[in-house]
Write a protein that holds these residues in place. Structure first.
Motif, PDB file in Angstrom:
ATOM      1  N   GLY A 340       0.804  -1.221   0.000  1.00 41.68           N
ATOM      2  CA  GLY A 340       0.000   0.000   0.000  1.00 41.68           C
ATOM      3  C   GLY A 340       0.832   1.263   0.000  1.00 41.68           C
ATOM      4  O   GLY A 340       0.282   2.370  -0.004  1.00 41.68           O
ATOM      5  N   GLY A 459     -12.492  -0.889  -2.822  1.00 39.91           N
ATOM      6  CA  GLY A 459     -12.144   0.488  -2.472  1.00 39.91           C
ATOM      7  C   GLY A 459     -12.847   1.531  -3.307  1.00 39.91           C
ATOM      8  O   GLY A 459     -12.594   2.732  -3.125  1.00 39.91           O
ATOM      9  N   THR A 464     -10.385   5.286   1.374  1.00 45.84           N
ATOM     10  CA  THR A 464      -9.249   4.385   1.164  1.00 45.84           C
ATOM     11  C   THR A 464      -8.465   4.153   2.445  1.00 45.84           C
ATOM     12  O   THR A 464      -7.745   3.166   2.559  1.00 45.84           O
ATOM     13  N   GLN A 500      -8.814   5.979  -5.077  1.00 44.05           N
ATOM     14  CA  GLN A 500      -9.642   4.776  -5.012  1.00 44.05           C
ATOM     15  C   GLN A 500      -9.341   3.853  -6.185  1.00 44.05           C
ATOM     16  O   GLN A 500      -9.282   2.626  -6.019  1.00 44.05           O
ATOM     17  N   GLN A 503      -6.128   2.039  -5.487  1.00 46.97           N
ATOM     18  CA  GLN A 503      -6.292   1.001  -4.465  1.00 46.97           C
ATOM     19  C   GLN A 503      -7.002  -0.219  -5.049  1.00 46.97           C
ATOM     20  O   GLN A 503      -6.635  -1.369  -4.757  1.00 46.97           O
ATOM     21  N   ARG A 514      -7.000  -5.856  -0.162  1.00 44.47           N
ATOM     22  CA  ARG A 514      -7.034  -4.390  -0.276  1.00 44.47           C
ATOM     23  C   ARG A 514      -6.176  -3.793   0.830  1.00 44.47           C
ATOM     24  O   ARG A 514      -6.445  -3.973   2.016  1.00 44.47           O
ATOM     25  N   LYS A 516      -4.181  -0.574   2.833  1.00 47.26           N
ATOM     26  CA  LYS A 516      -4.312   0.829   3.202  1.00 47.26           C
ATOM     27  C   LYS A 516      -3.213   1.636   2.510  1.00 47.26           C
ATOM     28  O   LYS A 516      -2.030   1.324   2.664  1.00 47.26           O
ATOM     29  N   PRO A 517      -3.559   2.679   1.749  1.00 40.19           N
ATOM     30  CA  PRO A 517      -2.516   3.518   1.133  1.00 40.19           C
ATOM     31  C   PRO A 517      -1.730   4.258   2.212  1.00 40.19           C
ATOM     32  O   PRO A 517      -2.316   4.821   3.140  1.00 40.19           O
TER      33      PRO A 517
END
Length: 670
Positions: A340, A459, A464, A500, A503, A514, A516-517
């Motif tokens: 991420g 996402g 996000t 988004q 992600q 998925r 987390k950025p």
């Protein structure tokens, strides 16, 4: 001895007077001793506490904020030491005295033109009231005083009755007013910054006159120096005075009202880490403690790659300048799929739109549509749909770029079939094209919910989780009609942000996880040598937000479809990725839109160009999302595709050029 006439002897009067004097002295000394005893015994503890308090009071000195480095240890945000002019406003000081001080300061310091020109009207009126007390009183009639009970209402009447002509008379004093405004804008007994970054000559002249300028002082301060502001213009954030609505919150954390804090983006989000530990100068001994710099941040961003991507965007957009309906814009987000970590977050003018603006992303959502179709069973890997124009009541004709004939899920992705996606939507809503006469409202509403349920897992349409103070989630168009459900299926209804989209792409590349950025990798202790990073205080580990509720086998099938988009014989991105040294997968997208031309009431047909992808295909290192919005239908095609290709090239070229560079905090395995 002198004799009286009757022969008696007269006594000398000096001893009597001495006795009186001695008695008076005795009384005075007794009173003094009693008073000293009272002070020592009765009030001694109180005075001792006051003395201790006074001797222990100290002036707090602001400490520099922490620095920021990129993922490779390159310094990107530094501190520049400056001198700052402050004024401590006391309630006992008269308005006339403050204006005198402001007038003297106006003769010493240079005030920024913007501060002079942009004085709020309310502040001008307040200054006029202070400097014209007799005229100010005449603005209120006896009738006003009889009918109004609150002083605040009378004050408002005064403000309302000050004329524009009276305010214009203040024009020669605007520099004084700008200084006075800063002097009175803070809180009593709290230093207020009047000018940050005093010139040396200004500081000398003020120092010479400090005795005549009560409340005025000069303190050491620091300006933030954003070394890569052109390449990363906004996400560093800014610092400034504590917002009024947050004062109590900051005071509870030990801040002073005059402190500067992070007011946006990374500076705000990581305020607790970046703030320094203040130093002190003791009043009694003048001993000084310098405090310590705040903790440093190590970003996930590769500043060399960020600069390359910014240049690529600028070149591509500028070369197609006449293609944009309104302002030129384009956004790129590059992310490590398995962590991420954000490698580059770029935009044509700035990168704020990557989290604050949302767009219809067109066919880039089709991999998610295929996946939810497979997972819900409305299609299978063997489903074949004949791609031709769909005509539904009260809905514009739906077609692909051309009649594609029979397509399955792979060729539907490779050749970008709108009809195949619409088929998934109709099946989910229980509608058979050419057979059903009406739509079942409950079923198509449920289909909307199902689509968004799966999209959100990737996402799309939800936060996000990026480590910034805020982000938009896009626009959910609601469950308006059956026709819009079909448009939702190929990305021309709801809107999503570039972040988004990135992600979502990374989740596909990462087999459905998925992430987390993350813009910050580490928080480190400050190091006196800026060229060396301090010890790691906090390491941000990759955070899995969710595993997409879809069979991993289906995810691999969608990945194959995305491989064919870039590498297949009829892939829509094949021509843009010829002769690469890496194997990529991706998906092109074009959303048909109608945009109002700015400054007019005219609406123009246009499109949003988009691309998502990742590479290398077998072991993804980087995922990318590109959006180029509001392009004329007749404008340059393939802008997003070219930006994506060049950005991925830049990533792998830099990797090859810097084989020995390891991200901060990571070591090469042996």
């Amino acid at each position: 001895m002198k004799k009286k006439k009757n022969g008696t002897t007269e006594k000398n009067g000096i001893p009597f007077r001495l006795n009186v004097l001695f008695f008076a002295v005795f009384i005075l000394f007794s009173a003094l001793i009693l008073r000293l005893g009272f002070i020592q015994i009765v009030q001694g503890d109180e005075f001792e506490r006051e003395q201790e308090q006074t001797s222990s009071e100290a002036v707090r000195i602001d400490a520099p904020r922490g620095l920021m480095y990129d993922r490779n240890g390159e310094l990107v945000v530094d501190n520049e030491l400056v001198l700052t002019l402050t004024y401590t406003n006391e309630q006992s000081v008269s308005d006339e005295e403050r204006i005198r001080i402001a007038t003297e300061l106006s003769e010493i310091i240079e005030v920024d033109d913007d501060d002079i020109e942009n004085i709020p009207e309310r502040d001008l009126k307040d200054y006029w009231l202070v400097t014209h007390p007799d005229e100010a009183l005449s603005l209120i009639t006896q009738e006003d005083r009889d009918s109004v009970e609150e002083d605040e209402e009378l004050y408002q009447i005064q403000l309302d009755r000050i004329s524009d002509e009276q305010l214009q008379e203040l024009d020669p004093q605007r520099e004084i007013i700008a200084i006075w405004r800063e002097m009175t804008s803070g809180y009593y007994d709290s230093p207020q910054r009047i000018k940050k970054g005093l010139a040396q000559e200004e500081a000398h002249r003020i120092s010479e006159r400090l005795d005549d300028l009560p409340g005025v002082d000069i303190l050491r301060d620091a300006n933030r120096n954003y070394l890569y502001e052109d390449a990363f213009p906004r996400f560093f954030g800014r610092i400034g005075s504590i917002p009024r609505e947050s004062v109590d919150q900051y005071l509870a954390k030990g801040y002073d009202r005059s402190d500067e804090v992070g007011t946006s983006f990374l500076e705000q989000y990581y305020e607790e880490a970046l703030r320094g530990q203040k130093g002190e100068v003791s009043n009694d001994s003048r001993e000084e403690s310098s405090g310590s710099r705040g903790h440093d941040l190590v970003l996930s961003v590769d500043m060399a790659l960020q600069q390359e991507v910014e240049t690529i965007i600028d070149n591509e957009v500028d070369s197609a300048a006449g293609s944009f309906i309104n302002d030129k814009s384009a956004y790129v987000v590059m992310m490590e799929p398995d962590t991420g970590e954000l490698l580059a977050v770029a935009g044509y003018s700035d990168q704020i739109g990557t989290i604050a603006s949302s767009f219809e992303m067109g066919s880039t959502v089709k991999p998610a549509t295929v996946l939810l179709g497979l997972e819900t069973g409305v299609i299978s890997e063997h489903t074949v749909v004949y791609d031709r124009t769909i005509n539904l009541p009260s809905t514009p004709p739906i077609s692909s770029v051309s009649a594609l004939g029979p397509v399955n899920y792979l060729s539907a992705l490779e050749r970008s079939s709108n009809v195949y996606m619409a088929h998934i939507a109709m099946e989910m809503a229980g509608y058979q094209y050419g057979v059903s006469q009406t739509w079942n409202v409950a079923q198509y509403n449920k289909a909307y919910d199902t689509f968004r349920y799966y999209y959100e897992q990737f996402g799309l349409g939800v936060e996000t989780g990026i480590d910034l103070p805020y982000e938009t989630t896009g626009i959910n168009g609601g469950n308006q009609s059956p026709g819009n459900l079909l448009y939702l299926s190929f990305g021309q209804f709801d809107t999503y942000t570039p972040m988004q989209l990135a992600q979502y792409t990374a989740a596909i590349a990462n087999d459905g996880y998925r992430m987390k950025p993350q813009l910050v990798k580490q928080i480190r202790e400050p190091n006196a040598d800026k060229s060396e990073l301090g010890a790691v205080r906090q390491q941000f580990e990759p955070t899995v937000l969710n595993k997409v509720d879809i069979d991993e086998r289906y995810i691999h099938m969608a990945q194959q479809g995305m491989w064919r988009v870039v590498n297949g014989s009829r892939g829509t991105a094949r021509s843009y990725f010829n002769n690469t040294d890496y194997v990529a997968a991706g998906k092109t997208g074009t959303a048909e839109i109608t945009v109002r031309r700015e400054g007019t009431d005219n609406y123009v047909d246009g499109n949003n160009q988009a691309f998502i992808g990742y590479a290398p295909y077998d072991d993804p290192e980087v995922a990318i999302a590109v959006i180029v919005p509001n392009v004329y239908v007749s404008g340059t095609s393939g802008i997003a595709n070219r930006i994506a290709r060049s950005s991925l090239d830049a990533y792998f070229d830099l990797k090859e050029e810097r084989p020995d560079i390891e991200p901060a905090g990571e070591e090469t395995s042996e």
